[in-house]
Design a protein around this motif. Structure first.
Motif, PDB file in Angstrom:
ATOM      1  N   PRO A 101      13.978   0.749 -10.387  1.00  0.00           N
ATOM      2  CA  PRO A 101      12.885   1.599 -11.212  1.00  0.00           C
ATOM      3  C   PRO A 101      11.461   1.971 -10.196  1.00  0.00           C
ATOM      4  O   PRO A 101      10.757   2.736 -10.826  1.00  0.00           O
ATOM      5  CB  PRO A 101      12.495   0.706 -12.400  1.00  0.00           C
ATOM      6  CG  PRO A 101      12.803  -0.779 -12.102  1.00  0.00           C
ATOM      7  CD  PRO A 101      14.163  -0.596 -10.871  1.00  0.00           C
ATOM      8  N   GLY A 102      11.538   1.287  -9.235  1.00  0.00           N
ATOM      9  CA  GLY A 102      10.396   1.686  -8.472  1.00  0.00           C
ATOM     10  C   GLY A 102       9.820   0.326  -8.077  1.00  0.00           C
ATOM     11  O   GLY A 102       8.343   0.339  -8.034  1.00  0.00           O
ATOM     12  N   ALA A 103      10.617  -0.742  -7.419  1.00  0.00           N
ATOM     13  CA  ALA A 103       9.903  -2.054  -7.254  1.00  0.00           C
ATOM     14  C   ALA A 103       9.137  -2.130  -6.038  1.00  0.00           C
ATOM     15  O   ALA A 103       9.622  -1.637  -4.982  1.00  0.00           O
ATOM     16  CB  ALA A 103      10.918  -2.970  -7.250  1.00  0.00           C
ATOM     17  N   VAL A 104       8.091  -2.708  -5.973  1.00  0.00           N
ATOM     18  CA  VAL A 104       7.096  -3.013  -4.935  1.00  0.00           C
ATOM     19  C   VAL A 104       7.552  -3.952  -4.070  1.00  0.00           C
ATOM     20  O   VAL A 104       8.115  -5.011  -4.563  1.00  0.00           O
ATOM     21  CB  VAL A 104       5.634  -3.210  -5.326  1.00  0.00           C
ATOM     22  CG1 VAL A 104       4.806  -3.331  -3.972  1.00  0.00           C
ATOM     23  CG2 VAL A 104       5.001  -1.983  -6.261  1.00  0.00           C
ATOM     24  N   PRO A 105       7.743  -3.584  -2.825  1.00  0.00           N
ATOM     25  CA  PRO A 105       8.343  -4.617  -1.880  1.00  0.00           C
ATOM     26  C   PRO A 105       7.544  -6.101  -2.141  1.00  0.00           C
ATOM     27  O   PRO A 105       6.412  -6.107  -2.203  1.00  0.00           O
ATOM     28  CB  PRO A 105       7.828  -4.260  -0.620  1.00  0.00           C
ATOM     29  CG  PRO A 105       7.828  -2.577  -0.701  1.00  0.00           C
ATOM     30  CD  PRO A 105       7.083  -2.412  -1.997  1.00  0.00           C
TER      31      PRO A 105
END
Length: 298
Positions: A101-105
């Motif tokens: 879904p747009g996970a931040v590193p």
């Protein structure tokens, strides 16, 4: 003036809760072809129930209403439409569930990474103390996914995933196709009841009349429940997209710090550039064009 490592803010506003030197180096990035899947027991059960309900509707429509019908054109037309909607619904659900879904590193709030940002004097970065990551603007932490998600709208157990920047299109299509398939099922149930009242019940289905009535009533209850639920969710999502404000941002009444765009442009940001029939295709990945750069600095 301090080093960039000292110009960081903990998103929880708790001084000293997280220090860059306490962050381990980020884990190796998974392959871009790796499938995203959240191992949450409740979400997995809800996702399985969703598929089972669609298959139940499929069973009742085919074996109770369409196959016993003597009107071949009616059966073929409604069978093709219903199965098409069922396929699109499940395909949308699968894409919403198995798309990042747009996970931040995770774990990138290290001293070295913060220094590599080359912050200007007075600039600060937000960092999440829960997943130890630099937090971009409009990102929020999900306690179930255990990650910060860009433009997170909410976590939906029915798709066992967050609804965020990269999978909102699939979630919107899922709610739309479930609403359409529910409406179609309700219409067919109504016609079937009218036909059976005028004809012999034994000719309405290959099942006995009591079993037929029970199956149709259960399908009616399921269709009405999900028609209301998904229609409301679909309208909420479309409004959220047009206003360019996620559900969490509306709930928290966060101050708008991003540029205002037209409603049509906001729709294109989610469904892709330019407008095409691919907007309605859950198998088509949106072409976002020139992606907006998310700002780490405030």
């Amino acid at each position: 003036m301090g080093s960039p490592a000292h110009r960081c803010r903990d998103i929880e506003r708790q001084a000293g809760y997280l220090h860059p030197e306490q962050c381990a180096p980020p884990p190796p990035r998974a392959s871009s072809h790796a499938m995203w899947f959240i191992r949450d027991g409740c979400g997995i059960v809800c996702a399985v129930i969703t598929w089972m309900l669609v298959f139940y509707a499929e069973f009742v429509v085919l074996f109770v209403m369409l196959l016993p019908s003597r009107n071949l054109a009616y059966s073929l037309l409604n069978g093709a439409l219903f199965n098409s909607l069922a396929f699109l619904s499940l395909a949308s659900h699968f894409r919403a569930m198995c798309t990042d879904p747009g996970a931040v590193p995770k774990g990138n709030a290290t001293k070295e990474f913060i220094e590599s940002l080359q912050l200007k004097p007075g600039q600060v970065v937000y960092k999440c103390p829960k997943c130890c990551s630099i937090k971009p603007d409009r990102a929020h932490h999900c306690s179930i996914c255990k990650r910060c998600i860009r433009k997170m709208d909410h976590h939906c157990p029915w798709v066992n995933n967050c609804v965020g920047e990269n999978n909102q299109k699939y979630f919107v299509l899922f709610t739309m196709y479930i609403a359409l398939i529910s409406l179609h099922a309700l219409i067919m149930v109504a016609f079937h009841f009218l036909f059976c009242f005028e004809a012999d019940w034994t000719k309405c289905s290959t099942f006995s009349p009591p079993v037929t009535v029970i199956l149709l009533i259960l399908l009616s209850f399921e269709g009405l429940l999900f028609l209301i639920f998904t229609s409301v969710m679909f309208g909420t999502q479309v409004h959220s997209i047009c206003s360019d404000e996620t559900g969490i941002e509306q709930l928290k009444k966060e101050e708008r710090r991003w540029g205002k765009k037209t409603k049509w442009m906001n729709m294109r940001v989610v469904f892709g550039h330019p407008f095409s029939i691919a907007w309605l295709n859950p198998l088509a990945t949106p072409d976002y064009g020139k992606a907006e750069a998310y700002q780490y600095v405030v």
